[in-house]
Write a protein that holds these residues in place. Structure first.
Motif, PDB file in Angstrom:
ATOM      1  N   SER A  46       0.987  -1.444   0.271  1.00  0.00           N
ATOM      2  CA  SER A  46       0.469   0.108   0.119  1.00  0.00           C
ATOM      3  C   SER A  46       0.731   1.436  -0.225  1.00  0.00           C
ATOM      4  N   ILE A  47       1.686   1.178   1.019  1.00  0.00           N
ATOM      5  CA  ILE A  47       2.286   2.676   1.115  1.00  0.00           C
ATOM      6  C   ILE A  47       3.518   3.158   0.180  1.00  0.00           C
ATOM      7  N   TYR A  48       4.079   1.726  -0.603  1.00  0.00           N
ATOM      8  CA  TYR A  48       4.712   2.320  -2.096  1.00  0.00           C
ATOM      9  C   TYR A  48       4.015   2.011  -3.124  1.00  0.00           C
ATOM     10  N   ASN A  49       3.394   2.873  -3.097  1.00  0.00           N
ATOM     11  CA  ASN A  49       3.150   2.494  -5.013  1.00  0.00           C
ATOM     12  C   ASN A  49       2.658   4.299  -5.584  1.00  0.00           C
ATOM     13  N   ASN A  50       2.925   3.468  -6.924  1.00  0.00           N
ATOM     14  CA  ASN A  50       2.895   4.525  -7.406  1.00  0.00           C
ATOM     15  C   ASN A  50       2.985   5.580  -7.534  1.00  0.00           C
ATOM     16  N   ASP A  51       1.968   6.050  -6.728  1.00  0.00           N
ATOM     17  CA  ASP A  51       1.154   7.088  -6.835  1.00  0.00           C
ATOM     18  C   ASP A  51       1.060   7.163  -4.170  1.00  0.00           C
ATOM     19  N   PRO A  52       1.949   8.437  -4.219  1.00  0.00           N
ATOM     20  CA  PRO A  52       2.257   8.758  -3.237  1.00  0.00           C
ATOM     21  C   PRO A  52       0.620   8.888  -1.850  1.00  0.00           C
ATOM     22  N   PHE A  53      -0.169   9.202  -2.185  1.00  0.00           N
ATOM     23  CA  PHE A  53      -1.248   9.763  -2.505  1.00  0.00           C
ATOM     24  C   PHE A  53      -2.118   9.122  -1.783  1.00  0.00           C
ATOM     25  N   LEU A  54      -2.076   8.086  -3.213  1.00  0.00           N
ATOM     26  CA  LEU A  54      -3.034   6.387  -3.030  1.00  0.00           C
ATOM     27  C   LEU A  54      -2.642   5.713  -1.726  1.00  0.00           C
ATOM     28  N   GLY A  55      -1.627   5.882  -1.848  1.00  0.00           N
ATOM     29  CA  GLY A  55      -0.630   5.130  -0.594  1.00  0.00           C
ATOM     30  C   GLY A  55      -0.494   5.036   0.352  1.00  0.00           C
ATOM     31  N   TYR A  56      -1.102   6.518   0.556  1.00  0.00           N
ATOM     32  CA  TYR A  56      -1.456   7.193   2.009  1.00  0.00           C
ATOM     33  C   TYR A  56      -3.044   6.899   2.371  1.00  0.00           C
ATOM     34  N   ILE A  57      -3.402   7.020   1.038  1.00  0.00           N
ATOM     35  CA  ILE A  57      -5.123   6.334   2.062  1.00  0.00           C
ATOM     36  C   ILE A  57      -5.403   5.019   1.925  1.00  0.00           C
ATOM     37  N   ASP A  58      -4.944   4.524   1.183  1.00  0.00           N
ATOM     38  CA  ASP A  58      -4.520   2.508   1.035  1.00  0.00           C
ATOM     39  C   ASP A  58      -4.748   2.408   2.556  1.00  0.00           C
ATOM     40  N   VAL A  59      -3.218   2.653   3.008  1.00  0.00           N
ATOM     41  CA  VAL A  59      -2.958   1.958   4.338  1.00  0.00           C
ATOM     42  C   VAL A  59      -3.575   3.163   5.135  1.00  0.00           C
ATOM     43  N   ALA A  60      -4.019   4.258   5.241  1.00  0.00           N
ATOM     44  CA  ALA A  60      -5.321   4.468   6.436  1.00  0.00           C
ATOM     45  C   ALA A  60      -6.820   3.598   5.951  1.00  0.00           C
ATOM     46  N   VAL A  61      -7.026   3.203   4.899  1.00  0.00           N
ATOM     47  CA  VAL A  61      -7.993   2.509   4.969  1.00  0.00           C
ATOM     48  C   VAL A  61      -7.539   1.037   5.775  1.00  0.00           C
ATOM     49  N   PHE A  62      -6.993   1.089   5.571  1.00  0.00           N
ATOM     50  CA  PHE A  62      -6.277  -0.474   5.765  1.00  0.00           C
ATOM     51  C   PHE A  62      -6.078  -0.899   7.723  1.00  0.00           C
ATOM     52  N   THR A  63      -5.376   0.569   7.766  1.00  0.00           N
ATOM     53  CA  THR A  63      -4.990   0.340   9.371  1.00  0.00           C
ATOM     54  C   THR A  63      -6.622   0.789  10.058  1.00  0.00           C
ATOM     55  N   TYR A  64      -7.723   1.109   9.512  1.00  0.00           N
ATOM     56  CA  TYR A  64      -8.731   1.272  10.227  1.00  0.00           C
ATOM     57  C   TYR A  64      -9.825  -0.155  10.677  1.00  0.00           C
ATOM     58  N   GLN A  65      -9.438  -1.107   9.226  1.00  0.00           N
ATOM     59  CA  GLN A  65     -10.474  -1.702   8.818  1.00  0.00           C
ATOM     60  C   GLN A  65     -10.029  -2.900   9.412  1.00  0.00           C
ATOM     61  N   MET A  66      -8.759  -3.094  10.102  1.00  0.00           N
ATOM     62  CA  MET A  66      -7.858  -3.657  10.867  1.00  0.00           C
ATOM     63  C   MET A  66      -8.663  -3.729  12.278  1.00  0.00           C
ATOM     64  N   LYS A  67      -8.583  -2.376  12.456  1.00  0.00           N
ATOM     65  CA  LYS A  67      -9.445  -1.662  14.074  1.00  0.00           C
ATOM     66  C   LYS A  67     -10.345  -1.726  14.397  1.00  0.00           C
TER      67      LYS A  67
END
Length: 328
Positions: A46-67
């Motif tokens: 997620s974090i090392y996506n080609n688009d850094p903003f997409l990486g931020y959004i993706d890891v934010a969603v993943f963190t909250y999904q795990m929560k």
């Protein structure tokens, strides 16, 4: 984001290890191992996506999904009485993600983006420890429109591209040995906890015990078997060495090809940047020359008119002097 990945990886690893140390239940130990074994590669991707903003959004969603998964979803009972260790870790990571987001907007207000992330995570929950997830690309577009984030434009810079490549390689190199160890531990635990395999191991142990008793009563057979065993071991060693050499040659060849590809990409990127810099310098030089010529032309015009005025004044003075001289 690169720094956050290392905090994410080490926080998840530390929490899972804490659960394993505190628990006496092999099932809980197995679930903690699966958690860190599967969550860290997902965050890396997620974090090392080609688009850094997409990486931020993706890891934010993943963190909250795990929560949500460990607080109220299907994973709420995976760690038993040690469940709060995982939840506290995810709460801490979620707050760090929000702090990063606040630095991306001028007014530090990410309430709308936070709301969109939470709604997306709630509508698309994680259902197992394998963390199968839905793409967050549509969500990135919504958040960019709401928060007016311009972080995406930074990815064009060459230095960021090179730093991103180095950071991703470094993260892989740090996580890969741990991932291999966790996979091996998971395989070993499955083997030891499999009743069918355990029964076969017990049968094999009994067979070996009977074989030892029989061999001990037959000295000549022992010598023959020992020689045969040494021969087999020698043959196996030769075969293993040959396999290792072949694997090493294959790995070296793959590394060479990967290095050539990376060097080629870096050279191409550097060439593009050099051409862009030369074009910018040419434009700046032309602009500077045009400005200089304009200023010189204005200066020459002023000097010319001042010279004409001075000559005119001088002629008038001479004329007046002649008149005065004739009168005298």
């Amino acid at each position: 984001m690169n720094d956050f990945f290392y905090r994410f990886e080490r926080s998840i690893t530390e929490s899972a290890d804490s659960i394993i140390r505190a628990s006496s239940d092999s099932r809980i130990d197995q679930e903690a191992l699966i958690w860190k074994m599967n969550a860290i590669p997902v965050a890396n991707g997620s974090i090392y996506n080609n688009d850094p903003f997409l990486g931020y959004i993706d890891v934010a969603v993943f963190t909250y999904q795990m929560k949500l998964f460990f607080e109220e979803g299907k994973g709420k009972d995976l760690f038993g009485e040690h469940q709060k260790i995982a939840i506290q870790t995810l709460d801490m990571l979620w707050e760090e993600i929000l702090n990063i987001g606040r630095d991306l907007v001028p007014d530090k207000d990410i309430s709308e983006g936070r709301k969109l992330v939470i709604e997306f995570a709630e509508k698309n929950p994680i259902t197992s420890s394998y963390f199968v997830r839905k793409s967050t690309i549509p969500l990135m577009t919504q958040i960019q429109m709401v928060e007016k984030v311009t972080f995406k434009g930074l990815a064009v810079d060459m230095s960021q591209s090179l730093d991103g490549l180095r950071s991703q390689v470094s993260s892989y190199m740090e996580v890969l040995p741990k991932q291999v160890r966790w996979e091996a531990e998971y395989l070993l635990n499955n083997t030891l906890n499999n009743p069918e395999l355990s029964s076969r191991i017990d049968s094999l142990t009994q067979l070996l015990e009977r074989s030892v008793l029989f061999i001990e009563s037959s000295p000549e057979l022992i010598d023959d078997q020992r020689e045969a065993a040494f021969e087999d071991i020698r043959a196996e060693r030769i075969a293993v060495l040959q396999a290792i050499r072949q694997e090493r040659a294959i790995v070296l060849e793959e590394l060479k090809s990967e290095r050539a590809i990376i060097i080629g990409e870096l050279s191409e990127e550097l060439t593009k940047q050099q051409e862009a810099i030369i074009q910018d310098l040419t434009v700046l030089t032309n602009q500077s020359l045009e400005i200089t010529f304009d200023r010189m032309e204005s200066l020459v015009d002023k000097l010319y008119w001042r010279t004409v005025v001075l000559i005119s004044v001088l002629l008038v003075v001479v004329f007046i002097g002649l008149i005065v001289y004739k009168k005298i």
